[in-house]
Design an enzyme around this catalytic site. Structure first.
Site, PDB file in Angstrom:
ATOM      1  CB  CYS A  72      -1.047  -0.238   1.159  1.00  0.00           C
ATOM      2  SG  CYS A  72      -1.380   1.060   1.922  1.00  0.00           S
ATOM      3  N   GLY A  73       0.614   2.584  -1.465  1.00  0.00           N
ATOM      4  CA  GLY A  73       1.574   3.440  -1.117  1.00  0.00           C
ATOM      5  C   GLY A  73       1.140   4.607   0.075  1.00  0.00           C
ATOM      6  CG  HIS A  74      -2.275   6.096   0.648  1.00  0.00           C
ATOM      7  ND1 HIS A  74      -2.641   7.061   0.127  1.00  0.00           N
ATOM      8  CD2 HIS A  74      -3.504   5.411  -0.997  1.00  0.00           C
ATOM      9  CE1 HIS A  74      -3.083   7.823  -0.937  1.00  0.00           C
ATOM     10  NE2 HIS A  74      -3.861   6.768  -1.546  1.00  0.00           N
ATOM     11  CB  CYS A  75       0.388   1.213   4.457  1.00  0.00           C
ATOM     12  SG  CYS A  75      -0.979   1.232   4.390  1.00  0.00           S
TER      13      CYS A  75
END
Length: 526
Positions: A72-75
Site C-alpha cells: 500500500c502506497g499510503h501505508c
C-alpha cells in the site's frame, strides 16, 4: 509377612512401574514454566499478530494500532511519520504505544475489526477489544502524537484567575476559552469532546464569575481569542438548544482563519477543512510591488463575506503550478481572480480584465453568488490528428460531439498522465482499440481528465471507464470490471453489459488514484 514378598513391595515403592517394566514416563525434575509470548518491536513500533494483540492490549492501556498492507502506497507514506510519532511519545515517557498489524497476513484480525482499506488506524483504551475508536487525526508525526495526548491526558486548561487566563491567551495565536457557569452541564461535555479533536487549537475552561466580568460576559459563551484581524470572536451558547458541536466546530474553523489566507502546504489543510463552499482566489506574484499593492483592496472586500466566501491568495512565483493548472492559468496571467464552488467544482472568472480593487472584488463575488456569471470549463486544444490513431483523443471541446454520437458506441478511458494504474492498463486499451479499429460503430477513446472538464459529469478517480452506447437518451454506463483485453472485449461484444463471471475481488486494494487537481481536503490542491 514373607521376606521375599516384602522385598518386592519395597522395589515397587522405590522404582515404580517404570523401574520394573521399563515403561511409563522418565523421572523429571521441577516443572518448567511455559515460555512467555513476547511482542516484537520494530523502530519503536509494536509488531502484532493474532497471538500477540491480546497481550499488547493487557500490557498497554492506550494503544494505537495501524492495519497496513506491504504493497500500500499510503501505508508507505505514513510509515516514517508513524515512527517519528512513536519516538515523540517515547521521549515524553507517555503511556501510549503505537503498534502495527500486517493486514493481509492476519485475515482474522482484519475481519474482527472490520478493516476494509489500508491504512486503517484504531485506538484501544484500557484493553477494550470490542469498541476501539477510529483514528480521525492527521497523518503526520506531530498530529498523531497530539491526537493521542488529548485522549490520555487533559485537552483543556482549567482557568481560575485573570493572570493564568491572560498567560494562556498570550501563549498562542488562537486560544479558545469556554465560559460556563456550571461545569457539570452537558454543554461542557460537548466542549470537551470538541477540544479532543481540534488539534491545532489551545483550549481553556472556566466558571469563575470574575473572568466572566473581565471579558464582558453574562451568559455561557465560547470565545475565540486571536492575534489577528478583529482579535476576538464570540459564540454564545443557545439557552434553549444548548451547545451544538458541529455549529461550534464550523464557527471556530471559520473565525480562526485570517480574513485573507495565503495558500501553501501549511495552510491548505485548514482551507479545505473550513467547509466554506465558496473560495475566491487572487493570483499574484509576491515579488512584484504592483501585485502586492492589490492585497489591500482584496482584504478590504473580505469582511462582509466571512463564513460565506473564503478569500485566498495564491503566489504564482512559488511552487503552486498545480493550482494554476487546475484553473487553466499561466503565471504570466497574474494578477487575476478566480472563484470556485467546492461542492460543484464549478469555476468562474471575471467578465472583464479590469484592475483588482475592493469594489471589483465585491462586485465579482456578488455576481457569482447571485448566479449572474456562467462557469467555465477547461479544455485542451483539439489535436489535428485526434482521430488518426486506433485510440481516439478526446478533449473538452470535442467530447460531447463524439461521446454522444447516436450512431456510435463509444468507450472512453478518463486518465491522468501521472496515474500508475492508467499506465498499467494502457497496453490493454491500445490492444482493444486495435482489435475493434475496423468496427465502424465502435470508438475507443481517451481523455486527460486533469486538463479537460465536462459539463455532463465530474471525474473523481483514475482510471475511470465509461461506455456511451449508440442511440438516443445520452445513456452512460460506468465500467467497473477487470481491465484486461478479454474482459473488455466481452463487455463490448455484449453491447455494454458486464460479464457474467465475477471479477477478481480485492477488497483491500490500494486506495484509488484520485484527481490530482481535486479540491477535496486530503489532496492539498485547489
Amino acid at each position: 509377612m514373607d521376606s521375599q514378598l516384602l522385598s518386592v513391595l519395597l522395589l515397587l515403592l522405590l522404582h515404580g512401574p517404570s523401574g520394573l517394566w521399563g515403561q511409563g514416563p522418565e523421572p523429571v525434575g521441577p516443572l518448567e514454566e511455559p515460555q512467555k509470548e513476547e511482542v516484537a518491536e520494530e523502530d519503536g513500533i509494536l509488531v502484532l499478530n493474532s497471538q500477540t494483540l491480546g497481550l499488547a492490549l493487557r500490557e498497554h492501556p492506550a494503544l494505537l494500532v495501524e492495519f497496513y498492507a506491504p504493497w500500500c502506497g499510503h501505508c508507505k507514506a505514513l510509515a516514517p511519520e508513524y515512527i517519528k510519532a512513536a519516538a515523540l511519545l517515547a521521549a515524553e515517557s507517555a503511556k501510549t504505544r503505537l503498534a502495527k498489524v500486517d493486514g493481509p497476513s492476519e485475515p482474522e484480525l482484519t475481519k474482527e475489526f472490520a478493516v476494509t482499506e489500508y491504512p486503517t488506524l484504531k485506538f484501544f483504551r484500557d484493553g477494550n477489544r470490542t469498541n476501539p475508536e477510529e483514528y480521525s487525526g492527521p497523518r503526520e508525526a506531530k498530529g498523531i502524537a497530539e491526537w493521542l495526548r488529548r485522549r490520555v491526558g487533559s485537552s483543556i486548561t482549567h482557568l481560575e484567575d485573570e493572570e493564568g487566563t491572560q498567560a494562556l491567551i498570550d501563549a498562542q495565536d488562537t486560544v479558545v476559552i469556554g465560559f460556563f457557569q456550571d461545569l457539570q452541564d452537558e454543554d461542557v461535555a460537548t466542549f470537551r469532546a470538541l477540544a479532543q479533536d481540534a488539534l491545532d487549537m489551545t483550549f481553556g475552561l472556566t466558571d469563575q464569575p470574575q473572568l466572566f466580568q473581565k471579558f464582558g460576559l453574562s451568559k455561557d459563551t465560547v470565545v475565540l481569542f486571536k492575534k489577528f484581524d478583529e482579535g476576538r470572536a464570540d459564540f454564545p451558547v443557545d439557552e434553549e438548544l444548548g451547545l451544538d458541536q458541529g455549529d461550534l466546530s464550523r464557527f471556530l474553523l471559520t473565525h480562526s482563519m485570517h480574513l485573507v489566507t495565503e495558500f501553501n502546504s501549511q495552510t491548505s489543510p485548514k482551507i479545505f477543512a473550513a467547509r466554506i463552499l465558496n473560495h475566491l482566489l487572487l493570483f499574484i506574484n509576491q515579488t512584484l510591488a504592483p501585485h502586492q499593492e492589490l492585497l489591500a483592496g482584496f482584504r478590504e472586500a473580505a469582511p462582509p463575506f466571512r463564513g460565506q466566501v473564503l478569500f485566498v491568495v495564491v503566489d504564482v512565483g512559488t511552487n503552486n503550478s498545480h493550482v494554476l493548472q487546475y484553473f487553466g492559468l499561466r503565471a504570466e496571467e497574474a494578477p487575476t481572480l478566480r472563484f470556485i464552488n467546492m461542492d460543484t467544482t464549478k469555476k468562474y472568472m471575471p467578465a472583464d480584465k479590469g484592475p483588482v480593487t475592493a469594489a471589483s472584488v465585491t462586485t465579482f463575488c456578488h455576481s457569482v453568488l447571485g448566479g449572474k456569471v456562467k462557469h467555465y470549463l477547461l479544455s485542451q486544444d483539439l489535436p489535428p490528428d485526434w482521430d488518426q490513431r486506433p485510440v481516439k483523443t478526446l478533449v473538452g471541446k470535442n467530447f460531447e460531439q463524439v461521446a454522444f454520437d447516436e450512431t456510435k458506441n463509444v468507450f472512453v478511458k478518463f486518465y491522468a498522465p501521472w496515474c500508475t494504474h492508467c499506465k498499467e492498463m494502457a497496453p490493454a486499451w491500445e490492444a482493444l482499440a486495435e482489435k475493434y479499429r475496423d468496427h465502424k460503430d465502435i470508438i475507443i477513446a481517451e481523455l486527460d481528465a486533469t486538463a479537460n472538464e465536462l459539463e455532463a459529469f465530474v471525474v473523481h478517480g483514475f482510471p475511470t471507464l465509461k461506455y456511451f452506447p449508440a442511440g438516443q437518451g445520452r445513456k452512460v454506463i460506468e465500467y467497473k470490471s477487470a481491465r484486461d483485453l478479454e474482459t473488455l472485449s466481452k463487455f463490448l461484444d455484449s453491447g455494454g453489459k458486464l460479464p457474467d463471471e465475477e471479477p477478481a475481488k480485492d477488497p483491500l486494494a490500494p486506495f484509488p488514484e484520485t484527481v490530482a487537481n481535486s479540491t477535496v481536503e486530503t489532496k492539498e490542491e485547489l
